[in-house]
Write a protein that holds these residues in place. Structure first.
Motif, PDB file in Angstrom:
ATOM      1  N   MET A   1      53.167  -4.126  52.438  1.00 35.35           N
ATOM      2  CA  MET A   1      52.553  -5.360  51.942  1.00 35.35           C
ATOM      3  C   MET A   1      51.935  -5.161  50.559  1.00 35.35           C
ATOM      4  O   MET A   1      51.895  -6.085  49.755  1.00 35.35           O
ATOM      5  CB  MET A   1      51.492  -5.872  52.916  1.00 35.35           C
ATOM      6  CG  MET A   1      52.071  -6.401  54.209  1.00 35.35           C
ATOM      7  SD  MET A   1      53.278  -7.719  53.986  1.00 35.35           S
ATOM      8  CE  MET A   1      52.211  -9.049  53.470  1.00 35.35           C
TER       9      MET A   1
ATOM     10  N   ASP B   1      49.837 -13.226  57.141  1.00 39.15           N
ATOM     11  CA  ASP B   1      49.946 -11.906  56.521  1.00 39.15           C
ATOM     12  C   ASP B   1      48.641 -11.524  55.828  1.00 39.15           C
ATOM     13  O   ASP B   1      48.176 -10.400  55.940  1.00 39.15           O
ATOM     14  CB  ASP B   1      51.075 -11.876  55.486  1.00 39.15           C
ATOM     15  CG  ASP B   1      52.457 -11.909  56.093  1.00 39.15           C
ATOM     16  OD1 ASP B   1      52.595 -11.580  57.282  1.00 39.15           O
ATOM     17  OD2 ASP B   1      53.401 -12.274  55.358  1.00 39.15           O
TER      18      ASP B   1
ATOM     19  N   PRO C   1      52.986  -5.265  62.266  1.00 36.66           N
ATOM     20  CA  PRO C   1      51.912  -5.803  61.425  1.00 36.66           C
ATOM     21  C   PRO C   1      50.569  -5.165  61.762  1.00 36.66           C
ATOM     22  O   PRO C   1      50.183  -5.089  62.923  1.00 36.66           O
ATOM     23  CB  PRO C   1      51.905  -7.296  61.744  1.00 36.66           C
ATOM     24  CG  PRO C   1      53.291  -7.585  62.179  1.00 36.66           C
ATOM     25  CD  PRO C   1      53.733  -6.337  62.915  1.00 36.66           C
TER      26      PRO C   1
ATOM     27  N   TRP D   1      53.046  -0.850  57.551  1.00 32.08           N
ATOM     28  CA  TRP D   1      53.089  -2.267  57.202  1.00 32.08           C
ATOM     29  C   TRP D   1      52.163  -2.545  56.023  1.00 32.08           C
ATOM     30  O   TRP D   1      52.518  -3.287  55.112  1.00 32.08           O
ATOM     31  CB  TRP D   1      52.699  -3.119  58.407  1.00 32.08           C
ATOM     32  CG  TRP D   1      52.742  -4.584  58.167  1.00 32.08           C
ATOM     33  CD1 TRP D   1      53.832  -5.403  58.256  1.00 32.08           C
ATOM     34  CD2 TRP D   1      51.652  -5.437  57.791  1.00 32.08           C
ATOM     35  NE1 TRP D   1      53.485  -6.695  57.969  1.00 32.08           N
ATOM     36  CE2 TRP D   1      52.142  -6.742  57.676  1.00 32.08           C
ATOM     37  CE3 TRP D   1      50.304  -5.220  57.542  1.00 32.08           C
ATOM     38  CZ2 TRP D   1      51.342  -7.823  57.320  1.00 32.08           C
ATOM     39  CZ3 TRP D   1      49.506  -6.295  57.192  1.00 32.08           C
ATOM     40  CH2 TRP D   1      50.031  -7.578  57.089  1.00 32.08           C
TER      41      TRP D   1
ATOM     42  N   THR E   1      45.966 -10.659  58.452  1.00 31.69           N
ATOM     43  CA  THR E   1      46.255  -9.367  59.073  1.00 31.69           C
ATOM     44  C   THR E   1      45.981  -8.233  58.094  1.00 31.69           C
ATOM     45  O   THR E   1      45.415  -7.204  58.465  1.00 31.69           O
ATOM     46  CB  THR E   1      47.712  -9.310  59.558  1.00 31.69           C
ATOM     47  OG1 THR E   1      47.946 -10.380  60.464  1.00 31.69           O
ATOM     48  CG2 THR E   1      48.022  -7.993  60.244  1.00 31.69           C
TER      49      THR E   1
ATOM     50  N   TRP F   1      53.269 -13.796  50.491  1.00 33.57           N
ATOM     51  CA  TRP F   1      52.536 -13.592  51.739  1.00 33.57           C
ATOM     52  C   TRP F   1      52.263 -14.923  52.412  1.00 33.57           C
ATOM     53  O   TRP F   1      51.988 -15.924  51.769  1.00 33.57           O
ATOM     54  CB  TRP F   1      51.198 -12.938  51.477  1.00 33.57           C
ATOM     55  CG  TRP F   1      51.232 -11.511  51.034  1.00 33.57           C
ATOM     56  CD1 TRP F   1      52.297 -10.819  50.542  1.00 33.57           C
ATOM     57  CD2 TRP F   1      50.127 -10.610  51.013  1.00 33.57           C
ATOM     58  NE1 TRP F   1      51.924  -9.545  50.222  1.00 33.57           N
ATOM     59  CE2 TRP F   1      50.602  -9.385  50.501  1.00 33.57           C
ATOM     60  CE3 TRP F   1      48.799 -10.721  51.364  1.00 33.57           C
ATOM     61  CZ2 TRP F   1      49.772  -8.290  50.356  1.00 33.57           C
ATOM     62  CZ3 TRP F   1      47.983  -9.619  51.213  1.00 33.57           C
ATOM     63  CH2 TRP F   1      48.468  -8.409  50.723  1.00 33.57           C
TER      64      TRP F   1
END
Length: 62
Positions: free
Chosen positions: A33, A45, A24, A29, A48, A41
């Motif tokens: 995403m 998430d 992450p 990543w 981050t 999400w």
């Protein structure tokens, strides 16, 4: 006996799949995403993603 062997193989498969996911905050990543629907999400998430992807502070892949 068969249940034990099946459980062992399932555990090994789970461990091997989780080892392949990007860290992450890494660039990989962030790209993953961007493809994932925002409704899927978690709040973690989103935080981050904002911290690392939007602001460009990618974690380094070691």
């Amino acid at each position: 006996m068969k249940k034990t062997i099946t459980a062992i193989f399932a555990l090994l498969a789970l461990v091997s799949l989780s080892a392949c996911s990007p860290d992450p905050g890494s660039k990989a990543w962030c790209e993953a995403m961007k493809e994932k629907p925002k409704a899927d999400w978690s709040s973690s998430d989103a935080a981050t993603f904002t911290k690392h992807c939007v602001l460009g502070n990618y974690k380094k892949d070691y």
